[in-house]
Each structure stands twice: as C-alpha cells, then as structure tokens.
Scaffold this motif. Structure first.
Motif, PDB file in Angstrom:
ATOM      1  N   THR A 105      18.849  52.265  -3.252  1.00 58.93           N
ATOM      2  CA  THR A 105      18.522  51.015  -2.566  1.00 58.93           C
ATOM      3  C   THR A 105      17.083  50.593  -2.841  1.00 58.93           C
ATOM      4  OG1 THR A 105      20.102  51.497  -0.802  1.00 58.93           O
ATOM      5  CG2 THR A 105      18.384  49.886  -0.329  1.00 58.93           C
ATOM      6  N   SER A 106      16.162  51.543  -2.747  1.00 57.94           N
ATOM      7  CA  SER A 106      14.750  51.235  -2.973  1.00 57.94           C
ATOM      8  C   SER A 106      14.513  50.807  -4.414  1.00 57.94           C
ATOM      9  CB  SER A 106      13.885  52.450  -2.631  1.00 57.94           C
ATOM     10  OG  SER A 106      14.042  52.803  -1.269  1.00 57.94           O
ATOM     11  N   HIS A 132      21.561  51.605   9.407  1.00 59.29           N
ATOM     12  CA  HIS A 132      21.290  51.377   7.985  1.00 59.29           C
ATOM     13  C   HIS A 132      21.393  49.892   7.650  1.00 59.29           C
ATOM     14  CE1 HIS A 132      20.903  55.530   6.573  1.00 59.29           C
ATOM     15  NE2 HIS A 132      21.813  55.833   7.465  1.00 59.29           N
ATOM     16  N   SER A 192      16.529  57.239  -4.814  1.00 61.10           N
ATOM     17  CA  SER A 192      16.849  56.293  -3.745  1.00 61.10           C
ATOM     18  C   SER A 192      17.302  54.982  -4.384  1.00 61.10           C
ATOM     19  CB  SER A 192      15.611  56.062  -2.858  1.00 61.10           C
ATOM     20  OG  SER A 192      15.867  55.102  -1.859  1.00 61.10           O
ATOM     21  N   THR A 207      21.000  66.388  -0.806  1.00 62.88           N
ATOM     22  CA  THR A 207      19.898  65.742  -1.540  1.00 62.88           C
ATOM     23  C   THR A 207      19.067  66.760  -2.326  1.00 62.88           C
ATOM     24  OG1 THR A 207      18.446  65.878   0.400  1.00 62.88           O
ATOM     25  CG2 THR A 207      19.739  63.858   0.122  1.00 62.88           C
ATOM     26  N   LYS A 267      13.984  61.578   1.154  1.00 66.42           N
ATOM     27  CA  LYS A 267      13.923  60.872  -0.128  1.00 66.42           C
ATOM     28  C   LYS A 267      13.963  59.354   0.021  1.00 66.42           C
ATOM     29  CE  LYS A 267      18.684  60.168  -1.479  1.00 66.42           C
ATOM     30  NZ  LYS A 267      19.506  59.966  -2.684  1.00 66.42           N
ATOM     31  N   ASN A 268      14.774  58.847   0.957  1.00 64.49           N
ATOM     32  CA  ASN A 268      14.859  57.395   1.127  1.00 64.49           C
ATOM     33  C   ASN A 268      13.571  56.806   1.682  1.00 64.49           C
ATOM     34  OD1 ASN A 268      17.478  57.103   0.113  1.00 64.49           O
ATOM     35  ND2 ASN A 268      18.399  57.586   2.082  1.00 64.49           N
ATOM     36  N   GLU A 301      18.472  49.415   5.394  1.00 63.23           N
ATOM     37  CA  GLU A 301      17.604  50.185   6.278  1.00 63.23           C
ATOM     38  C   GLU A 301      17.140  49.276   7.408  1.00 63.23           C
ATOM     39  OE1 GLU A 301      17.086  53.387   5.952  1.00 63.23           O
ATOM     40  OE2 GLU A 301      18.025  53.614   3.988  1.00 63.23           O
ATOM     41  N   GLN A 348      10.811  63.998  -2.289  1.00 62.33           N
ATOM     42  CA  GLN A 348      10.538  63.338  -1.019  1.00 62.33           C
ATOM     43  C   GLN A 348       9.052  63.246  -0.704  1.00 62.33           C
ATOM     44  OE1 GLN A 348      12.997  65.830   1.449  1.00 62.33           O
ATOM     45  NE2 GLN A 348      11.394  67.363   1.763  1.00 62.33           N
ATOM     46  N   LYS A 362      11.481  53.958  -0.210  1.00 59.69           N
ATOM     47  CA  LYS A 362      11.103  52.690   0.423  1.00 59.69           C
ATOM     48  C   LYS A 362       9.602  52.441   0.316  1.00 59.69           C
ATOM     49  CE  LYS A 362      10.831  52.591   4.843  1.00 59.69           C
ATOM     50  NZ  LYS A 362      11.190  52.664   6.281  1.00 59.69           N
TER      51      LYS A 362
END
Length: 433
Positions: free
Chosen positions: A212-213, A322, A210, A155, A166-167, A380, A160, A171
């Motif tokens: 997904t976010s 996850h 990220s 990453t 970071k994820n 998540e 972050q 989020k």
C-alpha cells in the motif's frame, strides 16, 4: 539558542508522533506484558503528557495568537469538539475522555506549528525528522536486526526499522519520499541531500514489502508533475484537469473489470489480504449506530466491546478498520463524516489555489500532503487520530493555507469564497512585468 531548542523540540515531537522513537527502545522484543487496548501504553502516555503540558502552558501565555489561528478553520475545530462531545454517547466514556484530551493536544500542536512556522520551515523540520528516522532505521536493520527486521511468522524478513511494524515503516517512508521530493525541487545547493533522502527512503520502503505504501509513494511521484501543471494558464490547467480525470476514470473502469491483474502484480488477492472481509464486518457495525457512532476511540477495545462482533466475523484481532473513513464513521457516525468531508474539500480547493498563487516548490506541499493523506487512508486510518504525525500535519497544513499566500509585493491576498484566491499567477506575473 532558544530558537534552536524550539526547532529540536519540534523534530522530537515529529519523531514521537511517527511512532518510531519509543517502540523498539522501551519495550522488550515482541512486547512484554502488553497493555490492553483500552489502557494503552503507560510509558508513551507519560511522554505525551509532558508534550501536552508544555503545549497547554504555551496556550495560556499566547492564547490570543492560538485562538486567532484556530478560528480560521471552524469546521476542523467543530470536528474536534464533536469528538470531545462524543463522551456523552460513547460505549466507553472513560477511554473517549482520555483520548479526546490527547486529540486536543495533538490539534493544538498542529495549530502551534501553523502559527509559528511557515510551510517552508515546517517542511524542513519534517525533513530533519524523516532523515533521522531513515538513518536510525537503516542502523537498526544492519546493527540490530532482531529489532529492525520482523521475526513474526507472517512478516518474517520484512524490514521494520525503528517503527516495530513493516506497514508503519512503509507509511513513514512514503511520507519521507514526498517530503524529500518537494525539497529536491526547491533547493539546488542541497539537492543531493534531498535525492539521497529519496533513495534511502525508497530502499527502506521496498524492503518493508508494504504494498500500500509503495502504491502511495508512486502515486505521489506521478501526481507532482500534474500539480506543477496547475500553474499553467487557466485554459491549459483546466484541460490538464479534464485529461487527468478522464485517464483516472478509464483506469478505474478497467481496474473494476480486471482487478485480479493489478492485484496479482502487487502480490495481493481480490480480498486485499482480508481487508474486504473486514470492511464488510465493519459496515454491519456501522449500521447499528450510523448517525453518531460509538464514540471517539471507543470501538476497537477488545472482546468486551463492540469490536468483538467484528473479531468473530473475521476471525482476527483487528484494532482498526484499515480505512480512515470507516474508522471515522465508527467513531463519530455520519455527522463526523460530513464535517470532515467538507473540511477536506475546502482544504483541497485552498491547496490548489496555493499552487496557482505561488512559484516555489514549497507551494506544492499542501496539495501533495493532502493527496498523501487521502491515499494512505484508503487502507490505513489516521483521520482524527491522537498522537499521530499525519493528523498533526493535517491540522498544521489546513490552518497554514487558511490564510492566502503573500504576493510579490509582500501583501496578503484577501480571498473570497471557499478556497478561492483572486489574481491567478499568470495575471500577477503580467502586472509585475
């Protein structure tokens, strides 16, 4: 002064629960002498112990008020009780017992929020917490890049902020965008502040990489006009729902037929960066204990616990699935899944009723947050997670909308059935005119 102190304390707990307050400041870069998954972090535990000690004292003083709010959604209470009772069949009873106490504290804090603040007040306190997180994250990126920017091999270069991962930053920024979007719709005098919050949160989200976010944030932004459309006359609202379902179904069918196109555009492969392999291994573990699970927080504890089989199958050291549903299934089995699904469905119906029975932007918040909760848990896990901001907000939201919103005359509408409030908005407007 006391009222201001209380609000500041709530903002502090929001920041703490977002995991963005302590990680970079209380640990050396990279994490010195990392604690085992079963033991947890002693510094964080001490801080949360202080928070929950205060909550317990408040409960003793105002136990009637707390109990009155808590009994408005017994399914959610039942889910918490099942988590506590899972110590009887947990593979690690001592971990389940300790973390169940923290879960009770988190749930009590959510009940306190519902009993003490309106949704509008809660939303603004959350905006303060998110705003502080945004500003501090930008400062860490610019002034302390060794903390604010990831140096890990996989990453490297990803932002972050104050969250250490970071994820986690992504989020929280997706949640921040949701909060400031609702506030931008509700306040004209301070709209520039909300729009600035959206802009800065978006910058942090984009540079966190990220995916997904980002998808969650874009989905919420697209859904908000749909939520507002639910306030139309009943026939138009039903037509809007049907149209949305048809469009969503068509996209789902197209996506299943052509997953590589969408995933490629998002920089993902067909395994979702290894998640499908992980989910396959988790499903095998669920098959071993499908009904009651392995006990609350008793699965992802290292090589000496059932998580070892998943680690061997995936060749990776994971500490969650996850996926929120899979994690809940691992912990409390099919019983936990059924209770949560019923509770979430009822909350969703009540949130829709709140949208139709209110005229303010804050009335959209419960439905927007529940959508965020559902979407974020696809990749998540925050369902029934102790010391977690999403779970605290879920509890607060569920109990807040358990009581019908007040009508223009100041009286609370009684409701009958699951999530149904009488007198839709257009009818009440006609009565007022």
């Amino acid at each position: 002064m006391g009222h201001m102190f209380e609000r500041c304390a709530v903002v502090f707990v929001f920041l703490l629960a977002s995991t963005g307050l302590l990680l970079p400041l209380l640990h050396e870069k990279g994490g010195a002498a990392a604690q085992s998954a079963a033991q947890g972090d002693p510094v964080t535990q001490v801080v949360w112990f202080g928070v929950y000690a205060v909550m317990f004292l408040m409960f003793l003083v105002q136990w009637r008020r707390f109990l009155g709010i808590a009994l408005k959604d017994r399914l959610l209470l039942l889910l918490t009780v099942v988590a506590l009772a899972s110590v009887l069949w947990a593979v690690s009873p001592e971990v389940t017992e300790r973390r169940s106490v923290a879960l009770i504290g988190s749930t009590l804090f959510g009940i306190y929020l519902a009993s003490r603040f309106s949704l509008s007040e809660m939303l603004r306190l959350l905006a303060w917490a998110m705003g502080i997180a945004v500003v501090l994250s930008l400062l860490f990126v610019l002034a302390l890049p060794s903390y604010g920017i990831s140096g890990a091999s996989l990453t490297q270069g990803d932002w972050q902020g104050i969250f250490g991962q970071k994820n986690t930053l992504g989020k929280n920024m997706a949640l921040s965008i949701t909060v400031f979007l609702i506030l931008a719709m509700s306040s004209r005098s301070h709209r520039w502040i909300a729009l600035s919050g959206i802009g800065l949160s978006s910058v942090l989200l984009l540079f966190s990489h990220s995916t997904t976010s980002l998808v969650v944030a874009v989905s919420i932004i697209c859904l908000v006009p749909f939520f507002r459309g639910l306030r139309w006359k009943r026939t138009l609202a039903v037509s809007l729902v049907i149209l949305t379902i048809l469009l969503s179904g068509s996209f789902a069918i197209w996506f299943v037929s052509n997953p590589q196109i969408v995933l490629g555009a998002l920089g993902k492969d067909t395994t979702l960066t290894g998640r499908t392999v992980l989910w396959s291994a988790v499903l095998k573990a669920i098959h071993e204990r499908p009904w009651l699970g392995y006990g609350y927080s008793s699965f992802w504890l290292g090589w000496e616990y059932p998580s070892a089989d998943v680690w061997l199958a995936t060749r990776g050291n994971y500490y969650d699935s996850h996926n929120g549903i899979l994690d809940l299934w691992l912990q409390l089995g099919f019983l936990g899944i059924c209770i949560f699904a019923l509770n979430f469905l009822r909350a969703l119906l009540r949130a829709v009723a709140w949208v139709r029975a209110t005229v303010t932007a804050e009335g959209i918040w419960p439905l927007a947050f529940l959508s965020f909760m559902l979407l974020s848990n696809l990749t998540e896990g925050t369902i029934l997670q102790q010391n977690n901001l999403s779970w605290i907000l879920y509890v607060a939201t569920v109990f807040s909308i358990a009581t019908p919103p007040r009508n223009p005359a100041g009286r609370s509408n009684n409701h009958s059935g699951v999530g149904e409030y009488p007198e839709p908005l257009e009818r009440r407007r006609a009565l007022i005119r």
